[in-house]
Design a protein around this motif. Structure first.
Motif, PDB file in Angstrom:
ATOM      1  N   PRO A 753      45.526  49.023  35.548  1.00  0.00           N
ATOM      2  CA  PRO A 753      45.482  48.060  36.658  1.00  0.00           C
ATOM      3  C   PRO A 753      44.236  48.167  37.524  1.00  0.00           C
ATOM      4  CG  PRO A 753      47.183  49.730  37.011  1.00  0.00           C
ATOM      5  CD  PRO A 753      46.720  49.897  35.612  1.00  0.00           C
ATOM      6  N   ASP A 754      43.560  49.317  37.510  1.00  0.00           N
ATOM      7  CA  ASP A 754      42.353  49.445  38.333  1.00  0.00           C
ATOM      8  C   ASP A 754      41.081  49.071  37.577  1.00  0.00           C
ATOM      9  OD1 ASP A 754      42.442  51.557  36.593  1.00  0.00           O
ATOM     10  OD2 ASP A 754      41.846  53.090  38.049  1.00  0.00           O
ATOM     11  N   ASN A 759      40.378  43.121  38.648  1.00  0.00           N
ATOM     12  CA  ASN A 759      40.085  43.256  40.074  1.00  0.00           C
ATOM     13  C   ASN A 759      38.874  42.487  40.572  1.00  0.00           C
ATOM     14  OD1 ASN A 759      42.010  45.508  41.260  1.00  0.00           O
ATOM     15  ND2 ASN A 759      41.461  46.148  39.191  1.00  0.00           N
ATOM     16  N   ALA A 760      37.999  42.059  39.665  1.00  0.00           N
ATOM     17  CA  ALA A 760      36.778  41.401  40.131  1.00  0.00           C
ATOM     18  C   ALA A 760      36.443  40.217  39.231  1.00  0.00           C
ATOM     19  CB  ALA A 760      35.623  42.403  40.140  1.00  0.00           C
ATOM     20  N   PRO A 761      36.118  39.099  39.826  1.00  0.00           N
ATOM     21  CA  PRO A 761      36.136  38.840  41.276  1.00  0.00           C
ATOM     22  C   PRO A 761      37.529  38.513  41.832  1.00  0.00           C
ATOM     23  CG  PRO A 761      35.357  36.917  40.107  1.00  0.00           C
ATOM     24  CD  PRO A 761      35.547  37.970  39.075  1.00  0.00           C
ATOM     25  N   ASN A 762      38.540  38.325  40.939  1.00  0.00           N
ATOM     26  CA  ASN A 762      39.884  37.976  41.393  1.00  0.00           C
ATOM     27  C   ASN A 762      40.839  39.146  41.181  1.00  0.00           C
ATOM     28  OD1 ASN A 762      39.653  34.882  41.873  1.00  0.00           O
ATOM     29  ND2 ASN A 762      38.702  35.204  39.862  1.00  0.00           N
ATOM     30  N   LYS A 763      41.704  39.364  42.137  1.00  0.00           N
ATOM     31  CA  LYS A 763      42.724  40.397  42.024  1.00  0.00           C
ATOM     32  C   LYS A 763      43.883  39.837  41.199  1.00  0.00           C
ATOM     33  CE  LYS A 763      45.075  44.185  42.940  1.00  0.00           C
ATOM     34  NZ  LYS A 763      44.707  45.484  42.307  1.00  0.00           N
ATOM     35  N   ILE A 764      44.109  40.446  40.030  1.00  0.00           N
ATOM     36  CA  ILE A 764      45.169  39.978  39.132  1.00  0.00           C
ATOM     37  C   ILE A 764      46.446  40.759  39.407  1.00  0.00           C
ATOM     38  CG2 ILE A 764      45.845  39.658  36.718  1.00  0.00           C
ATOM     39  CD1 ILE A 764      43.477  37.917  37.674  1.00  0.00           C
ATOM     40  N   THR A 765      47.533  40.020  39.585  1.00  0.00           N
ATOM     41  CA  THR A 765      48.838  40.642  39.836  1.00  0.00           C
ATOM     42  C   THR A 765      49.833  40.139  38.792  1.00  0.00           C
ATOM     43  OG1 THR A 765      49.700  38.886  41.271  1.00  0.00           O
ATOM     44  CG2 THR A 765      48.299  40.573  42.304  1.00  0.00           C
ATOM     45  N   ILE A 835      43.359  31.096  34.196  1.00  0.00           N
ATOM     46  CA  ILE A 835      42.016  30.704  34.645  1.00  0.00           C
ATOM     47  C   ILE A 835      41.393  31.822  35.472  1.00  0.00           C
ATOM     48  CG2 ILE A 835      40.726  29.028  36.030  1.00  0.00           C
ATOM     49  CD1 ILE A 835      42.998  27.006  35.263  1.00  0.00           C
ATOM     50  N   ARG A 836      42.163  32.415  36.356  1.00  0.00           N
ATOM     51  CA  ARG A 836      41.640  33.522  37.185  1.00  0.00           C
ATOM     52  C   ARG A 836      41.199  34.685  36.298  1.00  0.00           C
ATOM     53  NH1 ARG A 836      43.396  34.522  42.297  1.00  0.00           N
ATOM     54  NH2 ARG A 836      44.505  36.415  41.689  1.00  0.00           N
ATOM     55  N   MET A 837      42.005  34.962  35.280  1.00  0.00           N
ATOM     56  CA  MET A 837      41.688  36.075  34.396  1.00  0.00           C
ATOM     57  C   MET A 837      40.487  35.767  33.505  1.00  0.00           C
ATOM     58  SD  MET A 837      44.661  38.233  32.515  1.00  0.00           S
ATOM     59  CE  MET A 837      45.770  37.233  33.486  1.00  0.00           C
ATOM     60  N   PHE A 838      40.390  34.524  33.027  1.00  0.00           N
ATOM     61  CA  PHE A 838      39.250  34.156  32.192  1.00  0.00           C
ATOM     62  C   PHE A 838      37.959  34.238  32.990  1.00  0.00           C
ATOM     63  CE2 PHE A 838      36.613  31.839  29.264  1.00  0.00           C
ATOM     64  CZ  PHE A 838      37.203  32.009  28.022  1.00  0.00           C
ATOM     65  N   VAL A 839      37.999  33.801  34.243  1.00  0.00           N
ATOM     66  CA  VAL A 839      36.813  33.918  35.101  1.00  0.00           C
ATOM     67  C   VAL A 839      36.444  35.383  35.274  1.00  0.00           C
ATOM     68  CG1 VAL A 839      35.939  33.587  37.451  1.00  0.00           C
ATOM     69  CG2 VAL A 839      37.135  31.713  36.287  1.00  0.00           C
ATOM     70  N   ASN A 840      37.438  36.254  35.462  1.00  0.00           N
ATOM     71  CA  ASN A 840      37.142  37.684  35.543  1.00  0.00           C
ATOM     72  C   ASN A 840      36.486  38.177  34.251  1.00  0.00           C
ATOM     73  OD1 ASN A 840      38.407  37.657  38.019  1.00  0.00           O
ATOM     74  ND2 ASN A 840      39.796  39.359  37.582  1.00  0.00           N
ATOM     75  N   MET A 841      37.011  37.706  33.109  1.00  0.00           N
ATOM     76  CA  MET A 841      36.536  38.179  31.810  1.00  0.00           C
ATOM     77  C   MET A 841      35.066  37.812  31.591  1.00  0.00           C
ATOM     78  SD  MET A 841      38.487  37.680  28.152  1.00  0.00           S
ATOM     79  CE  MET A 841      38.529  35.891  28.273  1.00  0.00           C
TER      80      MET A 841
END
Length: 846
Positions: A753-754, A759-765, A835-841
Motif C-alpha cells: 500500500p505504500d 500514492n502518487a499523484p493520487n491516493k488509491i484506497t 482512471i486514477r490508477m492508470f494516471v498513477n501508472m
C-alpha cells in the motif's frame, strides 16, 4: 434480397475452381463465391433427398461446429439449424473499436453471413438489444450465467426453438467441464435437459396455446475424441461439386467472424481428419459404433413410408411418401439441366400438396400427423428455393431510400427477372409492410407471363406513420415482398427482403463529441467543450434548432444554435461550452442534445456500423454525453506515447484529463526519439497487431533502461508474446480460461500500500476498486522474475488469488509495468478508480 443467379449453365469444375480459390488462397473474410449457377442449384436440390433435421447449440457467435454443419447441410442435405444464445457483446473486437452492443450487432451480422455459407437456419435466444440473455463477459460457472440470464427465460427460448425446428439430432458445441467458459457449459446443461423436456407438454404449456407442439429429439451427441466416440463426421472428405472439403467449407464460414479473427486455411486431404461425437441420450436403439448420426432414424421419404406401413396405417399416405421419394430421385437425376430440374421440382411440388392434403385427412395419430406435416412444410420451402434456382429467377426489393423517417412517403420497387429458358406464368408481385404503414400499388402488380431475359416490376408508394418506431437492428426487415409465379401448372412463392438494411432513423441524428468524459472536481470551473454533429435524415432541405439539456445548476452556451440543411444526408456541427455547477460533487451526470423543427423533435442518434463483409446497419441510441465527476490529480506537462492495437480508445480519455498523448506510428517506434516521452503505453495485445513492435522491442527496453516508463497491457501467448519481451521474464498462465478474474466485485488487496503506484499523484484506497464492470483481469501471468513487485492480489470467490495481475519493476534508470487488469473496459466506462490508477501508472518515475 434473394441472390442473383447466373443464367449460364456453368460446368461444375469451373465453380469448383472458384470455391477452391476462395477457400484456399485468401486469408481474408469475403462472401462465398459458391453461390452461382450449378453449384447453387445443387445446394437447393440436395435437401430434397432427405427429411432429416439436425441442430447445433452454442453460446456465442463462432461457437458453431462449422465443419460438421457444412457436412450435414451441404454434404448430406440435412435441414440443419444453429441456435446461439448471445450476440457476443461482451467480447473483444479485432476489426475496430466497437464494444458492447455495437460489437454485438457486428457479431450477429457475421454469424448471419457465416450461416448463409453453410446453408444453415440460424436461431438466436437473445432477441433484442438490452435482452436478459446477453454476453456479460467471461463466466466460470453455470450458476452465475443462469442467474444473470434468468434460467426460465433462457430455457423457455431454447425449448421454443426446439419445438419450432424439431431436430431429430441435437449437438451442443461444448461439454459441461470446469475448464470451459460458463456460457458454453450452460448451453450444454440446458440442451441436455431439453432432450426430455421439449417433449413434455407440461413444460412451458403456453407454447401449445400458440400452435407449437411438444417434440421428442431422438438423439443427443456430445463432442468427443478419436479415442472414445460413437460416430464421426468425415469433414476431411473432398466434395467435387463444391471443390472443397467440408472442413474448408466450414472455414469459409468462419472467415466471416472477422471481429474475432476466425478462419484458417487448410490443405486438402484426409490429414484434415474427422469430428468425433459420443451418443449421450437416445430414444432409438443404438450401437457402440455408428456409421451415421441418423442410424435408426428415418432419413428419407422411403424410411418414413416404411415406418407408417409397418404400423399398418394409411396406405394412401405411404403411397404419397414413396411418390415423393421417386420425385426427389428424379430431381437429382435431372441435374445439372436447369429446365429439367425445374420440371421435376414442380412435379414434386404438386405431389407435396397432395401429400399434405392426404395427411390432414388421414386417421394417423396426432403426433405422427404433426410430424409429417412439419416435414412436408419444410419441403415446401425447400422446393420454393429449388424452383427459384432452377428457373433462374432473380427477385429483388429495391427501396427508393434505405434511410427513412417517420411520416415520410417513399417508393419501393419489387421485381422479378427470368434468366431461364422456361416461360413463367401468373406472376404476382406484392409488398408487405408493418401494421400502421400503407403500401399502395402504383400501376400493375400482376402479369400473365415472364419470358427469358425479361424483368417485371411493380412500384409501391409506402407511407410511414408519424409514430413509427425507430430502427432496431435485430428486428425483421420492415419491407418483405412476395414474388409468386407458376411453372408446369404449380405455383411458387418467394419471400424477398432488401439486400441492405432499411431503417427508420431520427429525423435529425445527433452525436456528441466527446460521448463520455471526466469532470475533475479539483477543477470544477474548467469548461467542457461539446461538439454536436447533426445529420439530416428528413427528405430535402430542412432547418433545426439544436440545444443541450444540462443538469440543474449547470450552464450551456450558446443556449441554442440554428442549423440549415440543403439536402438529406447533409451533416452540420455546432459547438457548445458546458460548465458544471460550482458546488458539483462526485457522481454521474448526463448532457442531452435536442433538435427541434416545429412539432418534430429528436433526442437520439444513429451510429452507423459498416464493414465490407457484413454491409451497413445502425444502432439508435440517446444523443448524450455521459459525465463522471471525481477528483483526479494529473502531473503537469506529462507526455505519453500510446501504441494502439486498435482495440481500445484509452488514449482519448487520457487526453481529456489534460495529458499530452501522441499516438505512435511504426516509424516513430522503429527510429524516432522515444526519450521525449515520459511514458510509453502499449495497448492490449499490441505485439500481435503492431508488427514493428517485436523487431523494435530492444529499443523499448533501452528506453526504459535510460529512464523511461513503459506500461504494457495484457497479452495472450498466441499474440507472439514470449517471456523475454519483458526486461525480466513474464510467463502468461495457461490454460487461459483459468488465469482470469471474472467477478468485477471481487475483493482486491493492495499488497504494497505504500508503493508510489498507490500514492502518487493520487491516493488509491479500497474505494477505487468499487463499481468496476464485467471483470477484473484477463490472461494473468503465472510466473515472473523476482525483480518485479506484485502490487495486488485478487481472485474470484472461492478460488486461489492471483498475485501477478499488476507487476512493476525498476530496470536501469526507468520503470517497466505489466498489467492484465482490463483497463480497456473500465476507462471508457468512466470507472473513477481505474482512471486514477492508470494516471498513477503512467506518472511513475525513479
Amino acid at each position: 434480397m434473394i441472390k442473383g443467379k447466373s443464367t449460364l449453365k456453368l460446368c461444375s469444375i469451373v465453380m469448383s475452381t472458384v470455391l477452391a480459390s476462395s477457400v484456399l488462397l485468401s486469408t481474408q473474410a469475403h462472401p462465398a463465391y459458391a453461390d452461382r449457377g450449378v453449384v447453387d442449384l445443387w445446394k437447393s436440390i440436395k435437401p430434397l433427398t432427405t427429411i432429416a433435421n439436425a441442430m447445433n447449440t452454442g453460446a456465442h457467435p463462432d461457437d458453431e461446429h462449422s465443419a460438421t454443419l457444412a457436412y450435414l447441410s451441404l454434404g448430406r442435405g440435412v435441414n440443419t439449424s444453429s441456435v446461439i444464445a448471445v450476440r457476443g457483446e461482451g467480447g473483444q473486437n479485432e476489426i475496430g473499436s466497437e464494444l458492447g452492443q455495437a460489437l454485438g450487432i457486428i457479431r450477429t451480422h457475421e454469424l448471419q453471413e457465416a450461416s448463409k455459407i453453410t446453408n444453415v437456419t440460424l436461431g438466436m435466444l437473445g432477441e433484442q438489444l438490452d435482452d436478459p440473455i446477453f454476453d456479460f463477459g467471461f463466466s466460470k460457472s453455470v450458476e452465475e450465467t443462469l442467474e444473470k440470464w434468468g434460467e426460465s427465460v433462457a430455457y423457455e427460448r431454447l425449448i421454443r426453438k426446439i419445438r419450432e425446428l424439431r431436430p431429430d439430432v441435437i449437438i451442443p458445441s461444448f461439454l459441461n467441464e470446469n475448464s470451459t467458459h460458463g456460457h458454453h457449459r450452460t448451453i450444454n446443461v440446458l440442451t441436455v435437459r431439453a432432450f426430455k423436456d421439449a417433449a413434455n407438454p407440461d413444460i412451458f404449456p403456453e407454447h401449445l396455446q400458440k400452435g407449437l407442439q411438444p417434440w421428442q429429439i431422438k438423439k443427443l451427441y456430445l463432442p468427443a475424441s478419436s479415442k472414445d466416440y460413437t460416430v464421426k463426421a468425415p469433414v476431411g472428405e473432398y466434395n467435387e461439386t463444391y471443390g472443397a472439403s467440408y472442413l474448408q467449407l466450414g472455414e469459409e464460414s468462419r472467415f466471416m467472424h472477422k471481429s474475432q479473427g476466425m478462419g484458417r486455411v487448410y490443405d486438402e486431404g484426409p490429414v484434415q481428419g474427422d469430428n468425433y461425437y459420443k451418443l449421450d441420450l437416445s430414444t432409438v436403439k443404438s450401437k457402440e459404433k455408428e456409421n451415421d448420426f441418423f442410424d435408426g432414424i428415418a432419413f428419407t421419404f422411403e424410411d418414413l413410408a416404411k415406418e407408417i406401413d409397418a404400423k399398418g396405417k394409411d396406405n394412401k399416405v405411404v403411397k404419397d411418401l414413396r411418390t415423393l421419394q421417386k420425385d426427389a430421385n428424379e430431381v437429382v437425376a435431372a441435374y445439372p439441366s436447369f429446365s429439367k430440374v425445374l420440371k421435376e421440382v414442380h412435379e414434386m411440388k404438386a405431389d407435396v400438396q397432395m401429400a399434405l392434403a392426404d395427411v390432414k385427412a388421414s386417421g394417423l395419430e396426432a403426433a405422427t400427423k404433426e410430424d409429417l406435416l412439419h416435414r412436408l412444410h419444410v419441403k415446401e420451402e425447400q422446393l420454393n428455393k429449388a424452383s427459384m434456382e432452377s428457373a433462374s429467377v432473380v427477385a429483388k426489393v429495391k427501396p427508393e431510400a434505405s434511410e427513412l423517417v417517420a411520416g415520410q412517403t417513399t417508393k419501393v420497387v419489387v421485381s422479378a427477372f427470368n434468366g431461364g429458358s422456361t416461360k413463367l406464368g401468373k406472376i404476382n408481385l406484392s409488398l408487405n409492410v408493418p401494421a400502421g404503414w400503407t403500401a399502395k400499388p402504383v400501376g400493375v402488380t400482376s402479369f400473365d407471363e415472364l419470358s427469358y431475359n425479361e424483368t417485371l416490376s411493380a412500384t409501391f408508394e409506402v407511407t410511414i406513420p408519424a409514430d413509427a418506431p425507430l430502427f432496431k437492428p435485430y428486428d425483421p426487415s420492415v419491407f418483405n415482398a412476395k414474388v409468386e409465379y407458376q411453372a408446369f401448372n404449380t405455383a411458387t412463392t418467394l419471400n424477398v427482403t432488401p439486400q441492405n438494411a432499411v431503417a427508420v432513423l431520427p429525423p435529425y441524428s445527433m452525436s456528441l463529441s466527446p460521448s463520455a468524459t471526466i469532470l475533475n472536481t479539483l477543477k470544477p470551473g474548467e469548461p467542457i467543450p461539446v461538439k454536436v454533429t447533426v445529420r439530416n435524415y428528413t427528405p430535402g432541405a430542412s432547418k433545426a434548432s439544436v440545444s443541450l439539456n444540462v443538469p440543474e445548476g449547470w450552464t450551456a452556451e450558446p443556449a441554442v444554435e440554428e442549423v440549415s440543411f440543403a439536402a438529406k444526408g447533409e451533416t452540420k456541427s455546432v459547438a457548445f461550452t458546458v460548465k458544471a455547477a460550482s458546488n458539483v460533487v462526485p457522481g454521474k451526470f448526463a448532457v442531452t442534445a435536442v433538435a427541434k423543427n416545429g412539432n418534430v423533435q429528436s433526442t437520439q442518434g444513429a451510429q452507423i456500423i459498416e464493414y465490407p463483409h457484413i454491409g451497413k446497419t445502425y444502432m439508435v441510441q440517446p444523443a448524450e454525453l455521459k459525465i463522471q465527476a471525481f477528483d483526479l490529480k494529473v502531473p503537469d506537462k506529462l507526455k505519453v506515447g500510446y501504441v494502439s492495437s486498435g482495440f481500445d480508445n484509452i488514449d482519448q480519455y487520457l487526453s481529456q484529463v489534460g495529458i499530452d498523448v501522441v499516438k505512435l506510428e511504426a516509424k516513430e517506434i522503429q527510429s524516432g526519439d522515444l526519450s521525449q516521452y515520459d511514458t510509453i503505453v502499449l495497448g492490449i495485445r499490441a505485439y500481435a497487431f503492431r508488427p514493428e513492435l517485436i523487431p523494435s522491442n530492444q529499443r523499448l527496453l533501452n528506453y526504459v533502461k535510460n529512464g523511461g516508463n513503459l506500461v504494457v497491457q495484457y497479452h495472450k501467448p498466441e499474440d507472439k508474446w514470449s517471456p523475454d519481451l519483458a526486461p525480466y521474464p513474464i510467463k502468461i498462465g495457461s490454460p487461459l480460461i483459468q488465469w482470469r478474474v471474472t467477478d468485477e466485485n471481487s475483493k482486491v488487496t493492495m499488497l504494497v500500500p505504500d508503493h508510489p503506484m498507490f500514492n502518487a499523484p493520487n491516493k488509491i484506497t479500497d474505494q477505487d476498486w468499487n463499481n468496476w464492470i464485467q471483470d477484473r483481469s484477463a490472461y494473468n501471468p503465472s510466473e515472473w522474475g523476482k525483480e518485479y513487485t506484485a502490487l495486488i492480489s485478487n481472485g474470484d470467490p472461492g478460488e486461489k488469488e492471483f498475485t501477478g495481475t499488476f507487476l512493476t519493476a525498476h530496470y536501469g534508470k526507468g520503470i517497466y509495468t505489466y498489467s492484465s487488469l482490463v483497463w480497456y473496459r473500465e476507462i471508457p466506462a468512466l470507472v473513477p478508480g481505474s482512471i486514477r490508477m492508470f494516471v498513477n501508472m503512467i506518472s511513475q518515475h525513479q
